[in-house]
Each structure stands twice: as C-alpha cells, then as structure tokens.
Design a protein around this motif. Structure first.
Motif: not given
Ligand SMILES: Cc1cc2nc3c(=O)[nH]c(=O)nc-3n(C[C@H](O)[C@H](O)[C@H](O)COP(=O)(O)OP(=O)(O)OC[C@H]3O[C@@H](n4cnc5c(N)ncnc54)[C@H](O)[C@@H]3O)c2cc1C
Ligand SMILES: Cc1ncc(C[n+]2csc(CCOP(=O)(O)OP(=O)(O)O)c2C)c(N)n1
Ligand code: SF4
Ligand code: SF4
Ligand code: SF4
Ligand SMILES: [Mg+2]
Lengths: 332, 540
Positions: A86-89, B9-14
């Motif tokens: 669920p990650e974003t850059s 899932l919760d959104v997360g940062s890379s």
C-alpha cells in the motif's frame, strides 16, 4: 536549445543550478523546496533514467500549475516501482488504470474537471514507450485528434522493461532485447520497423510536440513550462536510459542520454501545429559508436566480430536525423 | 477506519522503504587540491578567491588571497604564474587568467584602501628580519599576524629589495610597490632602513628571540671576458639599481647585453629606454633554451631589442666586441666554432646571474654554505638554532613568488619554534586531476577574453607596459575557473539523483548524502563537473 539566453556564468545553462543566476531564471530542480513529485524509497533500479525523468518533468509541471494538477499513469516500471500496495512514492494527485488506456483516462479526467467547473486544474498523463507507441496508441491518437486538454509524457526507454525487457515499437534497430536476441545475420532488433511517434504526433498537427532527454534538464524544463502554458493536446517524448534493459553502468545514465543527442541518434526538437519550430543543436558531435559502446544491448556489434555494416547503418540513421532537423550548426 | 472495498491496508509512503540497503558503493564529498594551488610557490589557493570574485565579492576574494600573499598587485605584474601553467582549463581551451584577476584584485584593493588585519594579541616575542625584499616582508607580515613583534632592517634607503632595485618600473610601478609595502608596515611592523646588519651575533645580543635572514642575492656575477682597458663594462644588477635610484649610467648609443635570463631582458629593455638606438642581447644558446620568460622576450622584441642567438662575447674593446658563433652539441651544450664576427658596441652589460653576500653570518657557528647560499632545513632553519633564512639567499628558484612562499613558511616555523611546539603542516589533499572533471558542464568560453587581454597590452614608453583588466573582464575571467576538486554549488548532484538522496543544505552550506535512500548508482559522482564526489566501496 530553448534554454539559452543565459549570460555566460561559468556553467552557463548546462548544470542543474547556478548560484549566479537570478532566482526566477533557476531550474525547478535546483530549488531547495522543489515538489519532489516522485519521492525517495521507490524501487526503481540504481540509476534509473525513468525515475529521474519523471521527477524532472512532474516537478516542473507542478511548479507551472502551482500544484493544481492531476497525473494519470499507465502500467509499466514507473507505476510498479512507485506504488507497491500500500505504499506510494507520489506526492502528486495520481491515478492508475491500465497498461493501454492512460490517454483515454486522462481525457476523461479533463472532461470531468471541466464539467465540475475545476478547469484551473491541469491534467498530465504519462507512460512508458510500450504503453504509448504500442498498446495505448489508439487512445493517444484519439486524444490528439480531439485536441483534449492533456499534456502526455512518454518516457522512452526503448522496450517493455517492467516485464523483462521485451521489444517495443520504440526499440532501436540492432538493439538486443529478450525478444530480439543477438543471433543470426541481423542480430538484435530489425531495421525498418518501429514507430517514430514524435513525428506521428507532429502529423496530428496538435498545438505542441517536443522531444527531450534526462541529459539536458534546462531544455526539458523549458519544454514542460511551454507545454503547461498552452491548452489542448500536447506531447512530450523523453529519452530515459534504462541501466537494466540497456546493459549499461548505473552511473552512465545521464552520459548515455547526452551521447544519444550528441551523436544525432536521438534528435531533440520542438514542433507547433505541425511545424518544427526549434532544434537543440549538437554541441560536440560524436560518432554513434561512442553512444553504442557503453551499452550491453549493442555488445554483439563489437564482439566476437565487429559488425561495421550494422554500425554504419546506425550511423546513417543518425546522419539522416542530423540532416532532417539541421542538428549541426552551419559553420559560416 | 472503514476501508473501501478490497482495501485492507492504510496507505503509506515509500519513505518507509530504505533503499540505501542496496548500496555497494557510497558517494562522498571531497575537497581536493586544485593544480593551480598545488603549483603556487606562495601557497595561494586561486580557486578559493576566484570563487569569491565570480559574483563580484572582490573584498572577500582579496581577503582570502592576502592570507597567503600580501602582494596581489605586485604578483599580478611580476609573478611568472606557474598556477596558469598547471591550470586544468588549459586542457579544455586555455588556462584561466589567474594572474590577471589577481592583479585586478590587488589594484582594486589599493584604490579602495583596504587594510590588512592587525593582530588582536601580542606574544611579546621579538623577531629580527634582515632584508626588506619580498621574502623578508612576507615573513614580517605573517609573523605580525601571529602576534609577534617584528623589526625589519635593510641596507637600502627604501624597502622592496629587487622589486625596487631590480625589476624596472615599466613592469612594476613604484606607487604599486609602495602601497602594498605601506599596508604591511601599517600592521605594526617596525622598518629600519639604511641600516645594514653586519654582525649577526651582535644583533642577536640585542634581545631578539629569532632571526630571519632574507638578504637576497645582490652581487652581479662577473664572468671573465677578455677586455681592453678602455672597454666599458657594467653588470646588469648595478645598472638596474642605478636606474631605479634615478642615477642611470651612460651606456652610449649601441648597447650589448650578455646573458639569457630575465635580468638580461630587463637590462636590454632598460637600455632602450635610456636612449640606446641599438640594444642587442648576445646569448649562447637558442630561443627555446633561453631561461627568460616568453612574454617578456616577446615584449622586448616588440620594443626593438635584437638577439644574437648561439653567440658568445670573445673579446671586448672600446666601441666594439668580438663575438664567436656557437653550435649546440648532441647534449644541447653550446660548443665554439672558431667563427668570429665584430659587433659595434659602446658598452657591454653582463647579466650572468647574482650571488649572495653572506658576510653578516661570519662567525656564526653550525652553518652550511653551498655555492654561496646558506643551507636550511624544511622549516627554513639554518644549522644555527634560531637563525632562519629564505628567498634568494638559500638554494631555490629565485623569484618574488618563491620568496613570498619562503617568508610565509618560515614565519610559521619561527612561530612554532618560539612556542617550542612542533610545526605540523597539514597534509595536502590529493590533486584534482583533469580526468576526474566532467567538463561537459562548463560553458565554452575560450577566446572571448583573449582579444581584450591582447588589446590591453600596449607599449607606452616609460609607463607600465601591461595594462590591467576592468571589473567586467576580471569577473568573466574568474568565471572560467572550473573549481577543480572543490564543490561550487552547481546543484548538479542534487538534480541528477534519481532517488532524491542528495540533500541541499542551502547557499554556502553545500550538500549531504541521505544514505537511507542512496542506492549508490554513482550518477552524482559521474555528473559532478568539478570532480568533488568520489565513489568508495561500502564497508557494511
Ligand atoms: C632584474 C631582475 C628582474 C626580476 N624580475 C622578476 C620577475 O619579474 N618576477 C619574479 O618573480 N622575480 C623576478 N626577479 C627575482 C626576484 O626579484 C628575486 O627573486 C626576489 O626579489 C628575491 O627576494 P628576496 O627578498 O629574497 O631578496 P631581495 O629582493 O634581493 O631583497 C633582499 C634585501 O636584503 C637587503 N640586504 C642585503 N644584505 C643586507 C644586510 N646585510 N643587512 C640589511 N639588509 C640587507 C637588500 O638591500 C635587499 O633589500 C628579478 C630579479 C632581477 C634582478
Ligand atoms: C493489457 C496488458 N498487457 C500486458 C501487461 C503487462 N505489462 C505491464 S507493464 C508492461 C510493459 C511496460 O513497458 P513500457 O510501457 O515501455 O514501460 P517500462 O516498463 O519500459 O517503463 C507490460 C507488457 C499489462 N499490464 N496489461
Ligand atoms: S528496468 Fe529500467 S526503467 Fe525499469 S526501473 Fe529498472 S532502470 Fe528503471
Ligand atoms: S580551473 Fe580553476 S581550480 Fe582548476 S586549475 Fe584552473 S584556476 Fe585552478
Ligand atoms: S545519484 Fe543518488 S542514488 Fe546515485 S549515488 Fe548519488 S546520491 Fe546515491
Ligand atoms: Mg519502456
């Protein structure tokens, strides 16, 4: 080059920054508070030209749109390395749908914004060369034809890199990919096929078409600025070396892009409504061989036996670009 | 929180993903020694002050410069600029005109009346400097900065040494010399002129804690030239000295100068200015072997000085000379040919080098003298504790710049000696090689500056021959510097990192690598114009 007009200050307009320039003339990348649209922690390979190119383009677009911007992304490395669930850059409003439909999705976003009265919000769509010149091509051509208010960016790394380096319609002749192996009389990708989408875009007579590379930031940013200052369908094709697919050293990404333009292999130009309006002149011309030898995808042209016949054909293609666009300054 | 369909899932940062773990090599910022700095005998670091001059911060540039050398206006006129010979830019187009910018800064400082820093504290230690030439004055200035009391004694009525009594005024105007010396005296250096030091032991007994001997090489060498009684022969050093004192000797209409060094050229050009219609240099070898500096030779020839190459003076007579033609053997040594020729000459000027008068050291124990010079160790101390020496008086290349460097180094050594501490000179950082630069990024800027430099060169009789740069040209020239091996904040590393792993710390603060995210691709190092980033193996 669209980024001259800078008085000679040690590095002129070649480097990213220049402490002696007026602040308003400085590049978006040199700003301490730049948008960093694509932030750290992304999973692109070491030295990925596409990751670099995307940040260059989107940071400049964000500066031009003052942050009021939506980005639509096709499937490909750029999407996969930046957004493993669920990650974003991404630090921009960002939308992903499919491999082949980014131009159509962007058209829809632009229409939606207009319908809801948010027409100050700008739309940028982006994808790899596979997404652009092959699978998404019909959507792209339609978007051009309708003159939808979208800036479309193609990051050209000459292949389907995300799925393991397959040939695309933008793979250059003689290059080795996993589907154009370096075997037989004509090793690597064939000559005479493939699509020159920047020229095809020009033929659509849309408001603005340009090419650029990650080796000339000021030129690239000037083109994004210009495109963002216009409305209607606009197309920017950016050459982004891929260390994995090209078999090159990660440190050479910018250098290879530079040699692509300095050899004439990749012409850098601008066109408006069907006419070429400016070209980036070659500064220190090099034979195409200098460009080729840094890349494993052309290794079979130099060993076990040197294929001068093939190298000559590639040189002839570069020479044709030079003649077509007038890339070499006339010596008076 | 309620999640949309199929979202768990919760959104997360890379940013949670530390890609720095992939790295096998890490970039590090370095400060290397630019070749110009490595080559400067006066230990100047031109890159540092050119950097300041680039944006017009001339006072800052000057202040940085004078930390090493208090004579920029003099240097900008008489230094043979080995920095330019070493400059990396010469591989790209042409060397940076370092010396011309130095002169500009020096002249500008004189116009603006900028003063040298005065020491905040005094140590109470007293140092005697013998000789007010460049070597002695440089040492005095540096010792004063370190807080010591300095007395300089010189035989001559005016300070400057060979800068005043050797180098002619058309190359070094006396107002420039006076201004730069006055600035040193103003820091509290005590200058005792027309005071010869004859006896070192007596001087030491006056209560000085250390002595620096900078007496130069004042005596013109006399070679044996068979000559008739009536032949008029003078030596070049005396000639130039007398001219400098306003008491020029009568040389006649036709003057022959014998020798091939800078002094010979100065003597020949001076003879022209004294009214000689013919001024001929007789030299044993060929032009490429002549020790005289090219630009000075060219100026002399422009002014009508003639050179007879491959010739020696065999005999001098009243009104004429006998000259023998020479030939170079395989080793390049001139050999006589037995072919002679007569040359009309009212006087013969010998410019065959200088010797040092070290009689003031008579009776001092533990000294080593070699070929008329006094030997010193790496800290410029003679064999006698507390007696230091430098400049033309010790075996070394004899230039103003070398003298200034000796003075500065000796001052540091004297300071350490007075404090009874060991002198620790920092190791010089590795050299910034041309191959480590990425010169693509430097704008093409070769020839624009040349015509202006060329046009600035004019012969104007007895006035100064070479003119200075204007502020605009000086800034332009400074901006040609590539800042070899030293970050000049071009932002390239900050821009080209695909992983945003370079942190820009702000103007003047440079950059830092964020090793949490740096994957070690090496693009920053490859694209750094000045070669200030190195990739080193990761040691984890
Ligand atoms: C004609 C000529 C042209 C030159 N041109 C250049 C040039 O263009 N560029 C360059 O870099 N170099 C040049 N040089 C060389 C340069 O001038 C010398 O290398 C330099 O001046 C040496 O500095 P110094 O302080 O060691 O000695 P000096 O400059 O000779 O100074 C020594 C001082 O000590 C004094 N002194 C001597 N004995 C005593 C004593 N017993 N008691 C008290 N005082 C004493 C002398 O009066 C003199 O003032 C030139 C030299 C000459 C002769
Ligand atoms: C309809 C469809 N076919 C195939 C794929 C698999 N696929 C995902 S990305 C990709 C190639 C991407 O190539 P390109 O657009 O050039 O981007 P790059 O990865 O090279 O940046 C392919 C074939 C897909 N996602 N959807
Ligand atoms: S495969 Fe190529 S385009 Fe994809 S992340 Fe790696 S370097 Fe970038
Ligand atoms: S380019 Fe600048 S730093 Fe490099 S050697 Fe020349 S003057 Fe020195
Ligand atoms: S460009 Fe970025 S990722 Fe690559 S070595 Fe430099 S800091 Fe590390
Ligand atoms: Mg691709």
């Amino acid at each position: 080059m669209s980024s001259t007009g800078v008085k000679f200050y040690q590095v002129g307009s070649f480097a990213v920054g220049n402490r002696l320039l007026d602040p308003e003339l400085r590049s978006a990348q040199s700003e301490q508070g730049r948008a960093n649209s694509l932030t750290s922690g992304h999973r692109a390979c070491q030295g990925c030209g596409e990751a670099l190119g995307a940040r260059y383009v989107l940071d400049a677009a964000m500066r031009a749109a003052q942050g009021r911007m939506v980005t639509v992304n096709a499937t490909g490395c750029l999407e996969v390395f930046s957004t493993p669930y669920p990650e974003t850059s991404w630090r921009v409003a960002w939308l992903h749908s499919l491999f082949g439909n980014a131009p159509a999705v962007a058209t829809g976003v632009a229409a939606g914004l207009r319908a809801t009265g948010k027409d100050d919000v700008r739309v940028v769509a982006q994808g790899g060369d596979g997404a652009t010149v092959d699978i998404g091509f019909a959507c792209l051509s339609g978007m051009f034809e309708r003159n939808d208010d979208v800036l479309y960016i193609c990051y050209d790394n000459g292949g389907y890199m995300n799925t393991g380096v397959q040939r695309s319609g933008a793979t250059p002749p003689a290059a080795r990919t996993t589907t154009t192996q370096a075997v037989g009389d004509e090793p690597g990708n064939v000559f005479g096929q493939g699509k020159d989408v920047p020229r095809i875009a020009v033929a659509h007579e849309i408001p603005y078409v340009a090419t650029a590379t990650v080796a000339d930031l000021r030129d690239l940013e000037a083109k994004v600025d210009k495109a963002m200052g216009m409305h209607g369908a606009r197309y920017l094709h950016v050459l982004v070396p891929c260390p994995l697919g090209w078999g090159s050293a990660s440190k050479d990404t910018v250098k290879i892009a530079r040699l692509a333009t300095e050899s004439g292999h990749f012409p850098v130009f601008e066109a408006e409504r069907g006419e070429v309006t400016s070209v980036r002149k070659i500064r220190h011309q090099v034979p195409v061989e200098e460009y080729l030898t840094l890349q494993g995808r052309y290794k079979h042209l130099f060993s076990p036996v040197r294929r001068d016949d093939v190298i000559d054909r590639l040189q002839a293609m570069a020479d044709r670009n030079i003649a077509r666009y007038g890339l070499v300054e006339e010596v008076l | 929180m309620e999640k949309p369909f199929a979202i768990t899932l919760d959104v997360g940062s890379s940013l949670a993903n530390h890609t720095g773990a992939w790295r096998v090599e890490r970039p590090v910022y370095v400060d290397l020694t630019p070749p110009c700095a490595h080559a400067c005998p006066a230990m100047e670091d031109p890159q540092k002050w050119l950097y300041a001059a680039e944006d017009g911060s001339y006072e800052q540039a000057w202040r940085t410069l004078v930390e090493a050398n208090p004579f920029p206006a003099i240097m900008g006129r008489v230094c043979y600029h080995p920095c330019e010979t070493a400059c990396n830019r010469s591989f790209l187009d042409e060397a940076v005109g370092i010396n011309a910018v130095e002169r500009f800064l020096g002249d500008h400082a004189i116009e603006q009346g900028w003063a040298l820093p005065v020491p905040a504290t005094t140590t109470g230690r007293r140092v005697l400097v013998v000789g007010a030439g460049p070597t002695g004055l440089s040492a005095a200035y540096q010792l004063r900065r370190l807080g010591h009391e300095v007395t300089v004694r010189d035989t001559s009525p005016l300070p400057g040494g060979m800068m005043r009594y050797g180098i002619p005024a058309y190359r070094l105007p006396r107002d420039v010399l006076d201004a730069e010396i006055a600035r040193i005296v103003a820091t509290g250096v005590r200058l005792e002129l027309s005071t010869r030091v004859d006896d070192m032991t007596a001087a030491l007994a006056e209560g000085f804690d250390a002595v620096f001997v900078a007496v130069g090489a004042q005596i013109g060498k006399r070679a044996y030239v068979p000559a008739a009684e009536a032949a008029r022969i003078v030596d070049a050093v005396s000639l130039l000295h007398d001219v400098a004192q306003g008491d020029p000797p009568l040389l006649g209409r036709r003057v022959v100068v014998y020798g091939g060094g800078n002094t010979a050229v100065d003597a020949a050009r001076t003879a022209k200015r004294l009214g000689a219609s013919e001024s001929v240099i007789v030299y044993r070898r060929t032009r490429d072997r002549m020790p005289a500096h090219d630009s000075e030779m060219a100026e002399a020839i422009e002014e009508g000085v003639v050179v007879k190459w491959l010739s020696t003076v065999a005999h001098a007579d009243a009104g004429h000379l006998r000259v023998e033609r020479m030939e170079l053997d395989e080793t390049g040594f001139p050999q006589p040919t037995g072919e002679f020729e007569d040359l009309e000459a009212d006087s013969l000027v010998l410019a065959l080098g200088q010797e040092t008068d070290l009689s003031l050291l008579d009776g001092v124990s533990d000294l080593t003298l070699t070929n008329g010079s006094v030997e010193v160790d790496s800290s410029f101390m003679t064999g006698h504790p507390g007696i230091f020496a430098g400049g033309d008086a010790v075996p070394a290349q004899r230039t103003v710049t070398v003298g200034v460097g000796h003075g500065a180094k000796a001052a540091r050594a004297i300071d350490a000696w007075l404090r009874a501490t060991a002198l620790v000179e920092p190791d010089e950082a590795p050299l910034a090689e041309y191959a480590a630069l990425n010169t693509w990024y430097y704008a093409d800027a070769p020839h624009a500056v040349r015509p202006r430099l060329e046009a600035a060169r004019r012969t104007t009789g007895f006035e100064e021959v070479v003119q200075g740069l204007d502020a605009e040209t000086a800034a332009y020239e400074a901006r040609r510097c590539m800042s070899c091996g030293n970050c000049f904040e071009c932002d390239n590393c900050y821009g080209v990192c695909p992983d945003n792993a370079v942190i820009k710390l702000g103007t003047g603060k440079r950059f830092e690598i964020d090793y949490d995210y740096c994957k070690g691709c090496g693009i920053c190092a490859a694209e750094c114009p000045s070669g200030s980033i190195l990739m080193v193996p990761e040691t984890r």
